[in-house]
Scaffold this motif. Structure first.
Motif, PDB file in Angstrom:
ATOM      1  N   GLU A  38       0.813  -1.165  -0.132  1.00  0.00           N
ATOM      2  CA  GLU A  38       0.091   0.092  -0.273  1.00  0.00           C
ATOM      3  C   GLU A  38       0.885   1.090   0.106  1.00  0.00           C
ATOM      4  N   CYS A  39       0.204   2.370  -0.493  1.00  0.00           N
ATOM      5  CA  CYS A  39       1.010   3.731  -0.449  1.00  0.00           C
ATOM      6  C   CYS A  39       1.182   4.437   0.613  1.00  0.00           C
ATOM      7  N   ASP A  40       2.092   4.797   1.020  1.00  0.00           N
ATOM      8  CA  ASP A  40       2.306   5.532   2.508  1.00  0.00           C
ATOM      9  C   ASP A  40       1.444   6.780   2.497  1.00  0.00           C
ATOM     10  N   HIS A  41       1.456   7.413   1.335  1.00  0.00           N
ATOM     11  CA  HIS A  41       0.577   8.887   1.194  1.00  0.00           C
ATOM     12  C   HIS A  41      -0.853   8.896   0.748  1.00  0.00           C
ATOM     13  N   CYS A  42      -1.288   7.786   0.349  1.00  0.00           N
ATOM     14  CA  CYS A  42      -2.786   7.585  -0.345  1.00  0.00           C
ATOM     15  C   CYS A  42      -3.429   6.488   0.462  1.00  0.00           C
ATOM     16  N   ASP A  43      -4.962   6.399   0.113  1.00  0.00           N
ATOM     17  CA  ASP A  43      -5.590   5.111   0.751  1.00  0.00           C
ATOM     18  C   ASP A  43      -5.661   4.384  -0.610  1.00  0.00           C
ATOM     19  N   ALA A  56       4.752   1.265  -7.754  1.00  0.00           N
ATOM     20  CA  ALA A  56       4.602   2.533  -7.873  1.00  0.00           C
ATOM     21  C   ALA A  56       2.898   2.922  -7.453  1.00  0.00           C
ATOM     22  N   CYS A  57       2.641   4.049  -7.021  1.00  0.00           N
ATOM     23  CA  CYS A  57       1.478   4.458  -6.731  1.00  0.00           C
ATOM     24  C   CYS A  57       1.015   5.052  -7.826  1.00  0.00           C
ATOM     25  N   HIS A  58      -0.311   5.042  -8.508  1.00  0.00           N
ATOM     26  CA  HIS A  58      -0.688   5.726  -9.720  1.00  0.00           C
ATOM     27  C   HIS A  58      -1.368   6.954  -9.292  1.00  0.00           C
ATOM     28  N   HIS A  59      -1.420   7.297  -7.987  1.00  0.00           N
ATOM     29  CA  HIS A  59      -1.998   8.524  -7.630  1.00  0.00           C
ATOM     30  C   HIS A  59      -1.063   9.577  -7.231  1.00  0.00           C
ATOM     31  N   CYS A  60       0.099   9.302  -6.607  1.00  0.00           N
ATOM     32  CA  CYS A  60       0.937  10.280  -6.106  1.00  0.00           C
ATOM     33  C   CYS A  60       2.249  10.035  -6.917  1.00  0.00           C
ATOM     34  N   ASP A  61       2.650   8.845  -7.625  1.00  0.00           N
ATOM     35  CA  ASP A  61       3.875   8.751  -8.014  1.00  0.00           C
ATOM     36  C   ASP A  61       4.799   8.005  -7.146  1.00  0.00           C
TER      37      ASP A  61
HETATM   38 ZN   LIG Z   1       0.158   7.697  -3.329  1.00  0.00          ZN
END
Ligand SMILES: [Zn+2]
Ligand SMILES: [Zn+2]
Length: 328
Positions: A38-43, A56-61
């Motif tokens: 899971e991303c540390d910065h997004c849900d 990779a997170c596709h919401h915050c990169d």
């Molecule tokens: Zn993210």
């Protein structure tokens, strides 16, 4: 689907495999304990990529190296969960080793001219497989494609937004439009876990216009656009408490105003946005709905003026969207 692909290639035609997920797999999971990347910065979950290998997170990169072992339990049994374009490309290349497989998504076309080069090759008309995201749905003329396969259409069809079905059906219609536009008629196969869904059945039997009429009737009954007008106040900030507090006070002040002025406008919320945390910022929403557009504008203008005059609103970013096209 595989049989249809085989037949189409044997007939000397091309196949378009549409999957609206780039990367190798939607996420990486631990088979021992169920941990998910899971991303540390997004849900949001981190997408597993293989070319190059990373999460990779596709919401915050956010990008992370692939772990050797599960961070929770230490097991080395980490497995990809689900399929994206890279994995679909790999699977098809193994299954059809004699036919070129071209992947077209944002990752494979980063290099300038990469997309044009691939499409030029495809337009020469030799049998091949194209694997792509919605990048492929729009505009490109592919006269030798006579079979379109839509892999796992459900993610888009059953999203929470009330326009999800409308948008997915339009996308399917566009993808289907890629098939058989030259001398050969095309065929479209849609993979779904809900083959009996009345909306899907209607779309497949009678096309987009018939589905649109049905959806319009449902919107009328549910008092949703275009029969009622919506506005969405979006609030976001680094401090969850500050966002929640401001959202609550704004809603209370607006409700008081609506009552005092006897304005026929409904106020729903505040509620957390569908993805509450993005890039370490908290997102909250307040929805306004009215039968008359003029009333909606009146309430919106009052709310914007209230926020502009509110000192606490300086630490929170806000925007008011009239006729929002998505509720995210
Ligand atoms: Zn993210
Ligand atoms: Zn584990």
């Amino acid at each position: 689907m595989l049989e249809a692909v085989e037949e189409t290639l044997a007939a000397g035609h091309q196949v378009l495999v549409f999957i609206n997920r780039r990367g190798f797999a939607p996420t990486l999971s631990c088979h021992a304990c169920g941990w998910l990347a899971e991303c540390d910065h997004c849900d949001a979950r981190l997408t597993l990529h293989r070319q190059p290998p990373l999460l990779a997170c596709h919401h915050c990169d956010q990008r992370r190296a692939l772990p050797d072992a599960c961070p929770d339990c230490g097991s080395a049994d980490l497995r990809p969960l689900g399929s994206g374009t890279e994995r679909t490309e790999e699977t098809l290349a193994e299954r059809f080793p004699d036919v070129p497989v071209h992947r077209i998504d944002r990752d494979s076309t980063r290099r300038r001219d990469a997309l044009e080069q691939t499409l030029t090759e495809v337009r020469r008309g030799e049998p091949c497989l194209l694997v792509g995201t919605q990048m492929l749905a729009k505009g490109h003329h592919l006269p030798h494609v006579t079979l379109v396969v839509v892999v796992n259409a459900d993610a888009g069809l059953y999203a929470s937004d009330f326009r999800a079905l409308e948008h997915s059906a339009q996308l399917l219609e566009q993808v289907a439009g890629r098939a058989g536009r030259a001398a050969h008629p095309g065929r479209v196969l849609v993979q779904t876990m809900h083959a009996d869904d009345p909306h899907l059945r209607l779309l497949s039997a009678r096309g987009y216009d018939a589905l649109a009429e049905q959806l319009l009737e449902e919107r009328r009954v549910a008092a949703l656009p275009p029969f009622r007008f919506l506005a969405l106040l979006r609030l976001e900030g680094a401090q969850e408490a500050a966002v929640t507090e401001l959202g609550g006070r704004a809603a209370a002040a607006l409700r008081e105003h609506l009552e005092a002025r006897e304005l026929d406008v409904d106020c729903l919320g505040p509620v957390p946005a569908p993805m509450e945390r993005r890039q370490n910022r908290y997102h909250l929403q307040l929805m306004l709905s009215a039968e008359k557009r003029s009333r909606l504008h009146e309430a919106g203008a009052w709310l914007a003026a209230w926020l502009e005059a509110e000192p606490a609103a300086r630490r929170v970013r806000w925007s008011l969207d009239i006729d929002p096209q998505t509720l995210s």
